[in-house]
Design a protein around this motif. Structure first.
Motif, mmCIF file in Angstrom:
data_model
loop_
_atom_site.group_PDB
_atom_site.id
_atom_site.type_symbol
_atom_site.label_atom_id
_atom_site.label_comp_id
_atom_site.label_asym_id
_atom_site.label_seq_id
_atom_site.Cartn_x
_atom_site.Cartn_y
_atom_site.Cartn_z
ATOM 1 N N THR A 1 0.805 -1.225 0.000
ATOM 2 C CA THR A 1 0.000 0.000 0.000
ATOM 3 C C THR A 1 0.837 1.274 0.000
ATOM 4 O O THR A 1 0.401 2.290 -0.531
ATOM 5 N N TYR A 2 2.012 1.227 0.594
ATOM 6 C CA TYR A 2 2.810 2.437 0.804
ATOM 7 C C TYR A 2 4.203 2.317 0.186
ATOM 8 O O TYR A 2 4.748 1.225 0.088
ATOM 9 N N ARG A 3 4.755 3.461 -0.168
ATOM 10 C CA ARG A 3 6.167 3.519 -0.559
ATOM 11 C C ARG A 3 6.948 3.610 0.746
ATOM 12 O O ARG A 3 6.716 4.492 1.565
ATOM 13 N N LEU A 4 7.879 2.692 0.940
ATOM 14 C CA LEU A 4 8.618 2.624 2.191
ATOM 15 C C LEU A 4 10.026 3.181 2.048
ATOM 16 O O LEU A 4 10.674 3.023 1.014
ATOM 17 N N VAL A 5 10.462 3.840 3.093
ATOM 18 C CA VAL A 5 11.849 4.253 3.265
ATOM 19 C C VAL A 5 12.230 3.877 4.686
ATOM 20 O O VAL A 5 11.358 3.566 5.503
ATOM 21 N N GLY A 6 13.510 3.910 4.983
ATOM 22 C CA GLY A 6 13.890 3.532 6.337
ATOM 23 C C GLY A 6 15.303 3.913 6.704
ATOM 24 O O GLY A 6 16.093 4.372 5.880
ATOM 25 N N LEU A 7 15.578 3.705 7.959
ATOM 26 C CA LEU A 7 16.859 4.005 8.574
ATOM 27 C C LEU A 7 17.271 2.759 9.345
ATOM 28 O O LEU A 7 16.447 2.163 10.048
ATOM 29 N N TYR A 8 18.537 2.350 9.200
ATOM 30 C CA TYR A 8 18.984 1.141 9.899
ATOM 31 C C TYR A 8 20.458 1.258 10.257
ATOM 32 O O TYR A 8 21.171 2.129 9.763
ATOM 33 N N ASP A 9 20.909 0.347 11.122
ATOM 34 C CA ASP A 9 22.302 0.299 11.556
ATOM 35 C C ASP A 9 23.080 -0.669 10.662
ATOM 36 O O ASP A 9 22.539 -1.708 10.265
ATOM 37 N N ALA A 10 24.322 -0.362 10.370
ATOM 38 C CA ALA A 10 25.134 -1.182 9.461
ATOM 39 C C ALA A 10 25.119 -2.653 9.857
ATOM 40 O O ALA A 10 24.998 -3.528 8.999
ATOM 41 N N GLY A 11 25.212 -2.931 11.135
ATOM 42 C CA GLY A 11 25.242 -4.323 11.586
ATOM 43 C C GLY A 11 23.937 -5.065 11.388
ATOM 44 O O GLY A 11 23.879 -6.289 11.546
ATOM 45 N N GLU A 12 22.896 -4.368 11.012
ATOM 46 C CA GLU A 12 21.572 -4.974 10.833
ATOM 47 C C GLU A 12 21.154 -5.058 9.364
ATOM 48 O O GLU A 12 20.021 -5.382 9.054
ATOM 49 N N GLU A 13 22.086 -4.779 8.469
ATOM 50 C CA GLU A 13 21.733 -4.727 7.052
ATOM 51 C C GLU A 13 21.128 -6.030 6.545
ATOM 52 O O GLU A 13 20.203 -6.021 5.727
ATOM 53 N N ARG A 14 21.606 -7.154 7.025
ATOM 54 C CA ARG A 14 21.083 -8.435 6.544
ATOM 55 C C ARG A 14 19.589 -8.580 6.825
ATOM 56 O O ARG A 14 18.861 -9.155 6.026
ATOM 57 N N ASP B 1 23.132 -1.432 -3.137
ATOM 58 C CA ASP B 1 23.096 -0.330 -2.177
ATOM 59 C C ASP B 1 21.642 -0.098 -1.761
ATOM 60 O O ASP B 1 20.815 0.336 -2.574
ATOM 61 N N LEU B 2 21.330 -0.398 -0.518
ATOM 62 C CA LEU B 2 19.948 -0.262 -0.050
ATOM 63 C C LEU B 2 19.452 1.172 -0.092
ATOM 64 O O LEU B 2 18.248 1.411 -0.119
ATOM 65 N N ALA B 3 20.364 2.135 -0.130
ATOM 66 C CA ALA B 3 19.956 3.539 -0.238
ATOM 67 C C ALA B 3 19.185 3.771 -1.541
ATOM 68 O O ALA B 3 18.299 4.623 -1.592
ATOM 69 N N ASP B 4 19.490 3.010 -2.578
ATOM 70 C CA ASP B 4 18.755 3.128 -3.839
ATOM 71 C C ASP B 4 17.296 2.723 -3.676
ATOM 72 O O ASP B 4 16.446 3.106 -4.475
ATOM 73 N N SER B 5 17.010 1.947 -2.627
ATOM 74 C CA SER B 5 15.637 1.530 -2.309
ATOM 75 C C SER B 5 15.029 2.386 -1.210
ATOM 76 O O SER B 5 13.945 2.095 -0.720
ATOM 77 N N GLY B 6 15.760 3.428 -0.778
ATOM 78 C CA GLY B 6 15.239 4.339 0.236
ATOM 79 C C GLY B 6 15.585 3.967 1.661
ATOM 80 O O GLY B 6 15.077 4.568 2.600
ATOM 81 N N PHE B 7 16.463 2.979 1.849
ATOM 82 C CA PHE B 7 16.853 2.550 3.196
ATOM 83 C C PHE B 7 18.295 2.965 3.441
ATOM 84 O O PHE B 7 19.205 2.555 2.725
ATOM 85 N N HIS B 8 18.479 3.793 4.465
ATOM 86 C CA HIS B 8 19.754 4.455 4.693
ATOM 87 C C HIS B 8 20.439 3.930 5.945
ATOM 88 O O HIS B 8 19.825 3.804 6.999
ATOM 89 N N ARG B 9 21.739 3.670 5.802
ATOM 90 C CA ARG B 9 22.536 3.007 6.832
ATOM 91 C C ARG B 9 23.302 3.997 7.697
ATOM 92 O O ARG B 9 24.019 4.861 7.206
#
Length: 173
Positions: free
Chosen positions: A47-60, A76-84
């Motif tokens: 339903t929604y376009r998702l973006v997010g913030l995460y810690d490097a150790g949790e990338e998996r 690069d997850l940043a291309d999907s809107g998820f920033h490390r």
């Protein structure tokens, strides 16, 4: 926007307020830990376009959660809107502010004596000041949440950590 916890949520909301960004059409969701991401992505991605913030150790966990929901993140997850964040958002904020400015925020909040007590603990005595500050922010009930907001408020206009700036920008794109 998916973030790991309440401290990250408070930091995002504080930066949005500082920037005059209207998040009334955005839900900033504290997931209660990044290991819950698969559930949130499965529920919200249709339903929604998702973006997010995460810690490097949790990338998996982030990558696996996106893949399980049928999203195909690139290298690069940043291309999907998820920033490390390198270690975590608190470390990013400490680096952006510098240790002395973080100490000034702690002092202004009346917590300097508590911090000095932590510094005297045998396990902390030989650690770098930045690591002691990181430990302090993560200890004590509600401290991490409160300081997530306070440290963002103490930033100069051009000093927000890049992952925090980018996730907010992607939210508006």
């Amino acid at each position: 926007m998916l973030v790991e916890g309440e401290s990250d949520r408070e930091a995002v909301l504080a930066l949005a307020r500082r920037r005059g960004v209207d998040l009334s059409r955005v839900e900033v969701v504290a997931m209660g830990g990044v290991t819950n991401i698969a559930r949130y992505v499965a529920e919200l991605a249709p339903t929604y376009r998702l973006v997010g913030l995460y810690d490097a150790g949790e990338e998996r966990f982030v990558r696996a959660g996106l893949e399980r929901a049928g999203l195909a993140p690139g290298p690069d997850l940043a291309d999907s809107g998820f920033h490390r964040c390198e270690r975590d958002l608190e470390e990013e904020l400490i680096r952006a502010l510098g240790a002395e400015r973080v100490l000034a925020v702690i002092e202004a909040e009346g917590d300097l004596a508590h911090f000095r007590g932590l510094q005297q603990q045998p396990a902390q005595r030989h650690r770098r000041l930045e690591d002691q500050l990181h430990r302090f922010l993560g200890s004590g009930s509600g401290r991490k949440i409160r300081y997530g907001r306070l440290l963002v408020e103490a930033l100069t206009d051009d000093a927000a950590p890049a992952p925090l700036e980018r996730v907010l920008g992607d939210t508006l794109a």
